[in-house]
Design a protein around this motif. Structure first.
Motif, mmCIF file in Angstrom:
data_model
loop_
_atom_site.group_PDB
_atom_site.id
_atom_site.type_symbol
_atom_site.label_atom_id
_atom_site.label_comp_id
_atom_site.label_asym_id
_atom_site.label_seq_id
_atom_site.Cartn_x
_atom_site.Cartn_y
_atom_site.Cartn_z
ATOM 1 N N ALA A 80 -10.863 28.416 -39.816
ATOM 2 C CA ALA A 80 -9.903 29.450 -40.206
ATOM 3 C C ALA A 80 -10.277 30.799 -39.617
ATOM 4 O O ALA A 80 -9.434 31.523 -39.073
ATOM 5 C CB ALA A 80 -9.824 29.532 -41.731
ATOM 6 N N GLY A 81 -11.565 31.145 -39.714
ATOM 7 C CA GLY A 81 -12.021 32.404 -39.140
ATOM 8 C C GLY A 81 -11.875 32.423 -37.631
ATOM 9 O O GLY A 81 -11.488 33.440 -37.035
ATOM 10 N N ASN A 82 -12.155 31.292 -36.994
ATOM 11 C CA ASN A 82 -12.065 31.207 -35.546
ATOM 12 C C ASN A 82 -10.621 31.360 -35.065
ATOM 13 O O ASN A 82 -10.347 32.036 -34.065
ATOM 14 C CB ASN A 82 -12.641 29.869 -35.083
ATOM 15 C CG ASN A 82 -12.926 29.834 -33.599
ATOM 16 O OD1 ASN A 82 -13.397 30.813 -33.024
ATOM 17 N ND2 ASN A 82 -12.651 28.711 -32.973
ATOM 18 N N VAL A 83 -9.685 30.728 -35.785
ATOM 19 C CA VAL A 83 -8.268 30.850 -35.430
ATOM 20 C C VAL A 83 -7.804 32.302 -35.572
ATOM 21 O O VAL A 83 -7.099 32.833 -34.700
ATOM 22 C CB VAL A 83 -7.413 29.923 -36.322
ATOM 23 C CG1 VAL A 83 -5.923 30.237 -36.175
ATOM 24 C CG2 VAL A 83 -7.676 28.461 -35.974
ATOM 25 N N TRP A 84 -8.192 32.939 -36.654
ATOM 26 C CA TRP A 84 -7.795 34.331 -36.892
ATOM 27 C C TRP A 84 -8.326 35.252 -35.794
ATOM 28 O O TRP A 84 -7.611 36.108 -35.273
ATOM 29 C CB TRP A 84 -8.317 34.787 -38.259
ATOM 30 C CG TRP A 84 -7.842 36.148 -38.673
ATOM 31 C CD1 TRP A 84 -6.654 36.462 -39.261
ATOM 32 C CD2 TRP A 84 -8.558 37.375 -38.528
ATOM 33 N NE1 TRP A 84 -6.568 37.818 -39.487
ATOM 34 C CE2 TRP A 84 -7.720 38.405 -39.052
ATOM 35 C CE3 TRP A 84 -9.805 37.716 -38.015
ATOM 36 C CZ2 TRP A 84 -8.119 39.738 -39.061
ATOM 37 C CZ3 TRP A 84 -10.204 39.046 -38.026
ATOM 38 C CH2 TRP A 84 -9.367 40.038 -38.547
ATOM 39 N N LEU A 85 -9.578 35.048 -35.412
ATOM 40 C CA LEU A 85 -10.181 35.886 -34.380
ATOM 41 C C LEU A 85 -9.630 35.568 -32.993
ATOM 42 O O LEU A 85 -9.487 36.460 -32.162
ATOM 43 C CB LEU A 85 -11.698 35.709 -34.386
ATOM 44 C CG LEU A 85 -12.422 36.311 -35.597
ATOM 45 C CD1 LEU A 85 -13.862 35.828 -35.655
ATOM 46 C CD2 LEU A 85 -12.379 37.830 -35.529
ATOM 47 N N ALA A 86 -9.318 34.291 -32.749
ATOM 48 C CA ALA A 86 -8.773 33.897 -31.444
ATOM 49 C C ALA A 86 -7.464 34.616 -31.159
ATOM 50 O O ALA A 86 -7.180 35.003 -30.017
ATOM 51 C CB ALA A 86 -8.569 32.386 -31.399
ATOM 52 N N ARG A 87 -6.654 34.820 -32.191
ATOM 53 C CA ARG A 87 -5.377 35.512 -32.019
ATOM 54 C C ARG A 87 -5.562 36.999 -31.760
ATOM 55 O O ARG A 87 -4.612 37.682 -31.379
ATOM 56 C CB ARG A 87 -4.516 35.300 -33.264
ATOM 57 C CG ARG A 87 -4.063 33.843 -33.444
ATOM 58 C CD ARG A 87 -3.379 33.640 -34.775
ATOM 59 N NE ARG A 87 -2.909 32.262 -34.919
ATOM 60 C CZ ARG A 87 -2.422 31.752 -36.032
ATOM 61 N NH1 ARG A 87 -2.341 32.503 -37.137
ATOM 62 N NH2 ARG A 87 -2.013 30.501 -36.079
ATOM 63 N N ARG A 88 -6.764 37.496 -31.961
ATOM 64 C CA ARG A 88 -7.043 38.922 -31.788
ATOM 65 C C ARG A 88 -7.951 39.213 -30.601
ATOM 66 O O ARG A 88 -8.470 40.308 -30.464
ATOM 67 C CB ARG A 88 -7.641 39.486 -33.084
ATOM 68 C CG ARG A 88 -6.578 39.633 -34.165
ATOM 69 C CD ARG A 88 -7.143 39.615 -35.564
ATOM 70 N NE ARG A 88 -6.061 39.783 -36.541
ATOM 71 C CZ ARG A 88 -5.247 38.808 -36.930
ATOM 72 N NH1 ARG A 88 -5.387 37.595 -36.416
ATOM 73 N NH2 ARG A 88 -4.295 39.031 -37.812
ATOM 74 N N GLY A 112 -8.227 46.135 -29.848
ATOM 75 C CA GLY A 112 -8.959 45.529 -30.948
ATOM 76 C C GLY A 112 -9.744 44.299 -30.568
ATOM 77 O O GLY A 112 -10.436 43.719 -31.409
ATOM 78 N N SER A 113 -9.666 43.877 -29.289
ATOM 79 C CA SER A 113 -10.373 42.665 -28.883
ATOM 80 C C SER A 113 -11.883 42.860 -28.928
ATOM 81 O O SER A 113 -12.637 41.905 -29.166
ATOM 82 C CB SER A 113 -9.938 42.233 -27.478
ATOM 83 O OG SER A 113 -10.178 43.262 -26.529
ATOM 84 N N GLY A 114 -12.337 44.093 -28.708
ATOM 85 C CA GLY A 114 -13.772 44.359 -28.772
ATOM 86 C C GLY A 114 -14.331 44.078 -30.150
ATOM 87 O O GLY A 114 -15.385 43.438 -30.296
#
Length: 253
Positions: A80-88, A112-114
């Motif tokens: 879940a965390g990985n999916v959320w971060l992947a979109r960002r 915000g990718s950094g």
């Protein structure tokens, strides 16, 4: 040396491998195939440590229920965390950036990718370090196999990711700031794994160990193996098995 200090020290040792890998990835032109082979070896080492040190320990202490629930819970939480971060912008955080379409975005490409990359590195590193502290609760000493597995796997992670950060235009201060912060967080995570989890029941400790194991397994499948396969798909099986056997031998030495 008190056990709390031991936990923090070994968490720092394991986390410092990220800085070592970052220095190599940012300052030295390491062939992509070498990075992939080291990544595959590190994945094998971690797979063995998870199997024979973490999930087995969780099963012995709490039985199948806590071990299974914890492992699945850890995998779900990480995914879940990985999916959320992947979109960002953190989808390719472990990629070295040499392949088109698999590079880390710059801040101008995706705002915000950094921060997402930094949080992704934190997501990957915390479960590994926490189990170092939790491991102290059992025999009063840190598992050398777990520390070695985390250290070995952290070098290619830092190497590949920092190379990708550099290619995306991140500054040296940003790259080493991120990995320095993650090394510090690894220290704190190991300490908290010992001090906080130590107050729980045996079943809860077993479940927490399994949660970390599930998160690590998901991380290996989602980030480490894909990066290794891209460059060394003909050899990845042999190298991964070699890493697995090295860790297995250490755990039974």
């Amino acid at each position: 040396m008190t056990e709390v200090i031991q936990a923090g020290w070994w968490g720092l040792v394991a986390g410092s491998a990220l800085l070592l890998g970052a220095a190599l990835g940012y300052g030295v032109r390491v062939p992509q195939k070498v990075i992939a082979l080291v990544m595959a070896f590190g994945a094998g080492v971690l797979l063995s440590a998870v199997s024979f040190e973490l999930i087995e320990e969780a099963y012995d202490e709490g039985g199948l229920g806590p071990a299974a629930v914890g492992t699945l819970g850890g995998a779900v939480a990480y995914t879940a965390g990985n999916v959320w971060l992947a979109r960002r912008g953190a989808r390719h955080r472990k990629r070295s950036g040499h392949r088109s379409g698999q590079s880390q975005p710059s801040e101008t490409q995706q705002g915000g990718s950094g921060l997402a990359l930094a949080l992704g590195a934190l997501l990957d590193g915390i479960p590994e370090s926490a189990v170092i502290g939790v491991g102290l609760l059992e025999g009063g000493s840190v598992s050398a196999v777990t520390v070695a597995a985390v250290f070995i796997s952290n070098i290619p992670e830092g190497l590949s990711s920092s190379a990708g950060m550099k290619q995306a235009g991140r500054s040296k201060g940003y790259v080493f700031g991120v990995w320095g912060a993650i090394a510090a967080a690894s220290t704190l995570s190991a300490v908290l794994g010992y001090t906080v989890v130590g107050g729980f029941s045996t079943a809860v400790i077993a479940a927490v160990t399994a949660v970390a194991a599930g998160a690590i397994l998901a991380m290996i499948a989602d980030t480490m193996i894909p990066e290794a396969f891209e460059e060394a798909h003909l050899a990845i099986g042999l190298v991964t098995v070699s890493g697995f056997l090295v860790s297995f031998a250490l755990s039974h030495a």
